[in-house]
Design a protein around this motif. Structure first.
Motif, PDB file in Angstrom:
ATOM      1  N   GLY A   1       0.802  -1.220   0.000  1.00  0.00           N
ATOM      2  CA  GLY A   1       0.000   0.000   0.000  1.00  0.00           C
ATOM      3  C   GLY A   1       0.833   1.267   0.000  1.00  0.00           C
ATOM      4  O   GLY A   1       0.304   2.361  -0.190  1.00  0.00           O
ATOM      5  N   SER A   2       2.128   1.158   0.221  1.00  0.00           N
ATOM      6  CA  SER A   2       2.997   2.329   0.179  1.00  0.00           C
ATOM      7  C   SER A   2       3.053   2.883  -1.246  1.00  0.00           C
ATOM      8  O   SER A   2       2.865   2.153  -2.220  1.00  0.00           O
ATOM      9  N   SER A   3       3.301   4.182  -1.351  1.00  0.00           N
ATOM     10  CA  SER A   3       3.383   4.797  -2.671  1.00  0.00           C
ATOM     11  C   SER A   3       4.676   5.583  -2.811  1.00  0.00           C
ATOM     12  O   SER A   3       5.227   6.097  -1.831  1.00  0.00           O
ATOM     13  N   VAL A   4       5.162   5.657  -4.047  1.00  0.00           N
ATOM     14  CA  VAL A   4       6.391   6.378  -4.349  1.00  0.00           C
ATOM     15  C   VAL A   4       6.128   7.289  -5.534  1.00  0.00           C
ATOM     16  O   VAL A   4       5.641   6.845  -6.574  1.00  0.00           O
ATOM     17  N   LEU A   5       6.422   8.579  -5.371  1.00  0.00           N
ATOM     18  CA  LEU A   5       6.341   9.530  -6.471  1.00  0.00           C
ATOM     19  C   LEU A   5       7.740   9.615  -7.072  1.00  0.00           C
ATOM     20  O   LEU A   5       8.626  10.298  -6.548  1.00  0.00           O
ATOM     21  N   LEU A   6       7.942   8.895  -8.167  1.00  0.00           N
ATOM     22  CA  LEU A   6       9.261   8.755  -8.779  1.00  0.00           C
ATOM     23  C   LEU A   6       9.492   9.876  -9.793  1.00  0.00           C
ATOM     24  O   LEU A   6       8.715  10.048 -10.739  1.00  0.00           O
ATOM     25  N   GLN A   7      10.574  10.630  -9.598  1.00  0.00           N
ATOM     26  CA  GLN A   7      10.869  11.766 -10.451  1.00  0.00           C
ATOM     27  C   GLN A   7      11.489  11.319 -11.781  1.00  0.00           C
ATOM     28  O   GLN A   7      11.960  10.188 -11.910  1.00  0.00           O
ATOM     29  N   PRO A   8      11.498  12.204 -12.784  1.00  0.00           N
ATOM     30  CA  PRO A   8      12.124  11.863 -14.076  1.00  0.00           C
ATOM     31  C   PRO A   8      13.588  11.462 -13.908  1.00  0.00           C
ATOM     32  O   PRO A   8      14.272  11.910 -12.988  1.00  0.00           O
ATOM     33  N   ASN A   9      14.065  10.625 -14.824  1.00  0.00           N
ATOM     34  CA  ASN A   9      15.447  10.125 -14.827  1.00  0.00           C
ATOM     35  C   ASN A   9      15.777   9.374 -13.538  1.00  0.00           C
ATOM     36  O   ASN A   9      16.905   9.422 -13.046  1.00  0.00           O
ATOM     37  N   SER A  10      14.785   8.699 -13.001  1.00  0.00           N
ATOM     38  CA  SER A  10      14.971   7.921 -11.777  1.00  0.00           C
ATOM     39  C   SER A  10      14.434   6.515 -11.987  1.00  0.00           C
ATOM     40  O   SER A  10      13.613   6.268 -12.869  1.00  0.00           O
ATOM     41  N   LYS A  11      14.890   5.593 -11.129  1.00  0.00           N
ATOM     42  CA  LYS A  11      14.363   4.235 -11.194  1.00  0.00           C
ATOM     43  C   LYS A  11      14.308   3.630  -9.799  1.00  0.00           C
ATOM     44  O   LYS A  11      15.104   3.974  -8.919  1.00  0.00           O
ATOM     45  N   LEU A  12      13.363   2.727  -9.640  1.00  0.00           N
ATOM     46  CA  LEU A  12      13.126   2.072  -8.353  1.00  0.00           C
ATOM     47  C   LEU A  12      13.006   0.577  -8.583  1.00  0.00           C
ATOM     48  O   LEU A  12      12.305   0.130  -9.490  1.00  0.00           O
ATOM     49  N   SER A  13      13.697  -0.198  -7.757  1.00  0.00           N
ATOM     50  CA  SER A  13      13.584  -1.655  -7.801  1.00  0.00           C
ATOM     51  C   SER A  13      12.963  -2.136  -6.502  1.00  0.00           C
ATOM     52  O   SER A  13      13.354  -1.692  -5.420  1.00  0.00           O
ATOM     53  N   TYR A  14      12.016  -3.070  -6.608  1.00  0.00           N
ATOM     54  CA  TYR A  14      11.269  -3.527  -5.440  1.00  0.00           C
ATOM     55  C   TYR A  14      10.693  -4.912  -5.719  1.00  0.00           C
ATOM     56  O   TYR A  14      10.484  -5.301  -6.878  1.00  0.00           O
ATOM     57  N   PRO A  15      10.435  -5.705  -4.686  1.00  0.00           N
ATOM     58  CA  PRO A  15       9.821  -7.024  -4.902  1.00  0.00           C
ATOM     59  C   PRO A  15       8.332  -6.890  -5.206  1.00  0.00           C
ATOM     60  O   PRO A  15       7.686  -5.939  -4.749  1.00  0.00           O
ATOM     61  N   LYS A  16       7.801  -7.830  -5.968  1.00  0.00           N
ATOM     62  CA  LYS A  16       6.363  -7.800  -6.258  1.00  0.00           C
ATOM     63  C   LYS A  16       5.555  -7.881  -4.977  1.00  0.00           C
ATOM     64  O   LYS A  16       4.542  -7.191  -4.813  1.00  0.00           O
ATOM     65  N   ILE A  17       6.014  -8.717  -4.064  1.00  0.00           N
ATOM     66  CA  ILE A  17       5.353  -8.869  -2.764  1.00  0.00           C
ATOM     67  C   ILE A  17       6.428  -8.880  -1.689  1.00  0.00           C
ATOM     68  O   ILE A  17       7.430  -9.590  -1.805  1.00  0.00           O
ATOM     69  N   PHE A  18       6.230  -8.068  -0.654  1.00  0.00           N
ATOM     70  CA  PHE A  18       7.190  -8.040   0.447  1.00  0.00           C
ATOM     71  C   PHE A  18       7.020  -9.293   1.309  1.00  0.00           C
ATOM     72  O   PHE A  18       5.918  -9.589   1.781  1.00  0.00           O
TER      73      PHE A  18
END
Length: 370
Positions: free
Chosen positions: A160-177
Motif C-alpha cells: 500500500g505504500s506509494s512512491v512519487l518517482l521523479q524523471p530520470n529515476s528508477k526504483l527496484s522492489y519485490p512484487k510482494i514483500f
C-alpha cells in the motif's frame, strides 16, 4: 641450511627465503629460532635483519602522512645504527652497505608513498556505492520501474505504500514483500509515503545510505552523478545510516523528524544534518507541492480535495462532478500513502464510491454522497 653459518651481513638474511618465511609468516621449518640462540653475536645480527625485513613489509591498513614520515625516520635510524656498528670495517664493505641500505630505504619510501596515493585517490573511489551494486547484492527477484518521462510517476507497492518517482529515476522492489522487512532500491529521486507496519520496517537503499522507517513520508534524492545524497522528512520519523558496503564513514544512526533533512557528502563519507530546512537555500528551493500542501480538510468540497491531491502528485483525477458537487468532507489525509488517501475519501463519500488507478490517471466511480 649450513649456508646460513656463513652469514655475516644483514643482506644475507634478507635474501634468504626460509628466513623471510620465519619472520613474516612464523613458519620455522629450518629451526631458525634454535639456531639463533646458539650465539649472542648471531642473535644480534638476526634481530637487526628481522627489524629491517619487518620495516620493509608495507601494512594493509590505510597510511597517513604522519605514518609515512614516522616509518621512514625509523628506517633511517636503523640504517645509521648499523653503519655506526660497522664503522671500523674496511671502506669497500662500508661503501657497499651504505648504498644497499639507501636502496632499501628508497624502495621502502616508494612503497609507502604508493600505498598512500592509492588510498587517497583510487581506494576512495571504490567506496562509492552504485545502484547496480545494490541490486546485484539482492536475491529477491526485483521489479524495476524506470521513469523516462518528463514528469513524476506514481508507483504503488504491494503493502500500500506509494512512491512519487521523479524523471530520470528508477526504483527496484519485490512484487510482494516477504519476511520481516520491506526493502526497495532507488537511483534518482523519489517521494515515499509508507504504509504503517511496526512489525515490518521499511528500508530505502540509495547509494551509500540506508533510510529506515515504519510509517512516514519523506523524500530521497540520490542521483549517481551528483556529489551528495539528500533525505528530507515531511511527516513521522526516519533513521538514516551508511551502507555496510562502505569501509569508512560516519557509522552512527541519524534520526530525522518532520522538516529536518540530511545531506550525505559522498566524497568525504560524512553526514550533515539540517534541523531547519528553511535555513538551507538549496533544500528550501527544492521543496515540492507534495511536501508543502496541507491534507487537513474541514468541511471542504470533495472537488477541492481532489484538486489538492492532483496538485500534490501531479496526476489527473476523473470523477462524476455533477454527482459529487454538493459533497463536503472533514477528514485528515496527512501521513498517508496515495492509495490510502483515496480509500479514505471514497469511504467518506459513500459505500457506492470506488477508485481505479492506471498510472498517473485516477478514475473515481460514485453514485453521490451519503
Amino acid at each position: 641450511m649450513q649456508k646460513r653459518n656463513t652469514y655475516t651481513e644483514i643482506e644475507d638474511f634478507l635474501s634468504d627465503e626460509s628466513f623471510q618465511s620465519w619472520i613474516l609468516f612464523k613458519i620455522d621449518q629450518d629451526g631458525w629460532e634454535e639456531w639463533t640462540l646458539e650465539s649472542q653475536q648471531r642473535a644480534k645480527l638476526v634481530e637487526d635483519a628481522r627489524l629491517m625485513l619487518l620495516s620493509m613489509k608495507v601494512p594493509e591498513s590505510e597510511l597517513t602522512k604522519s605514518d609515512i614520515h614516522r616509518a621512514l625516520q625509523d628506517t633511517w635510524i636503523k640504517i645509521r645504527e648499523k653503519e655506526s656498528q660497522n664503522a671500523q670495517q674496511d671502506s669497500k664493505s662500508t661503501f657497499f652497505r651504505r648504498y644497499l641500505f639507501s636502496g632499501i630505504a628508497a624502495s621502502f619510501l616508494l612503497c609507502l608513498m604508493s600505498v598512500w596515493c592509492y588510498n587517497q585517490y583510487f581506494k576512495s573511489e571504490s567506496k562509492i556505492v552504485t545502484y547496480k551494486e545494490l541490486i546485484d547484492d539482492n536475491n529477491e527477484g526485483l521489479v524495476e520501474q524506470t521513469n523516462n518521462s518528463n514528469k513524476p510517476q506514481i508507483i504503488t507497492l504491494s503493502d500500500g505504500s506509494s512512491v512519487l518517482l521523479q524523471p530520470n529515476s528508477k526504483l527496484s522492489y519485490p512484487k510482494i514483500f516477504t519476511g520481516n522487512e520491506r526493502k526497495v532500491y532507488l537511483s534518482g529521486e523519489g517521494f515515499f509515503e509508507i504504509s504503517k507496519n511496526p512489525l515490518k520496517p521499511f528500508y530505502v537503499y540509495a547509494n551509500e545510505i540506508i533510510t529506515k522507517v515504519v510509517g512516514t513520508s519523506f523524500r530521497v534524492k540520490a542521483y549517481s552523478d551528483q556529489p551528495d545524497v539528500e533525505i528530507l522528512v515531511r511527516t513521522g520519523k526516519v533513521k538514516v545510516k551508511s551502507n555496510d558496503m562502505i569501509s569508512k564513514s560516519d557509522q552512527q544512526e541519524i534520526v530525522l523528524l518532520p522538516n529536518q533533512a540530511l545531506r550525505f557528502l559522498r566524497n568525504d563519507l560524512k553526514f550533515n544534518k539540517i534541523t531547519d530546512i528553511t535555513q538551507d537555500v538549496v533544500l528550501a528551493k527544492s521543496v515540492g507541492n507534495i511536501e508543502q500542501l496541507s491534507f487537513e480538510f474541514n468541511d471542504i468540497p470533495v472537488s477541492q480535495i481532489f484538486e489538492t491531491i492532483e496538485q500534490a502528485y501531479l496526476i489527473d483525477i476523473d470523477y462524476p462532478k455533477d454527482k459529487l458537487k454538493d459533497c463536503h468532507l472533514t477528514t485528515s489525509l496527512s501521513d498517508q500513502p496515495l492509495t490510502e488517501k483515496l480509500k479514505i475519501v471514497c469511504k467518506s463519500i459513500g459505500n457506492s464510491t470506488s477508485f481505479e488507478m492506471n498510472g498517473n490517471q485516477i478514475i473515481i466511480t460514485s453514485q453521490g454522497c451519503n
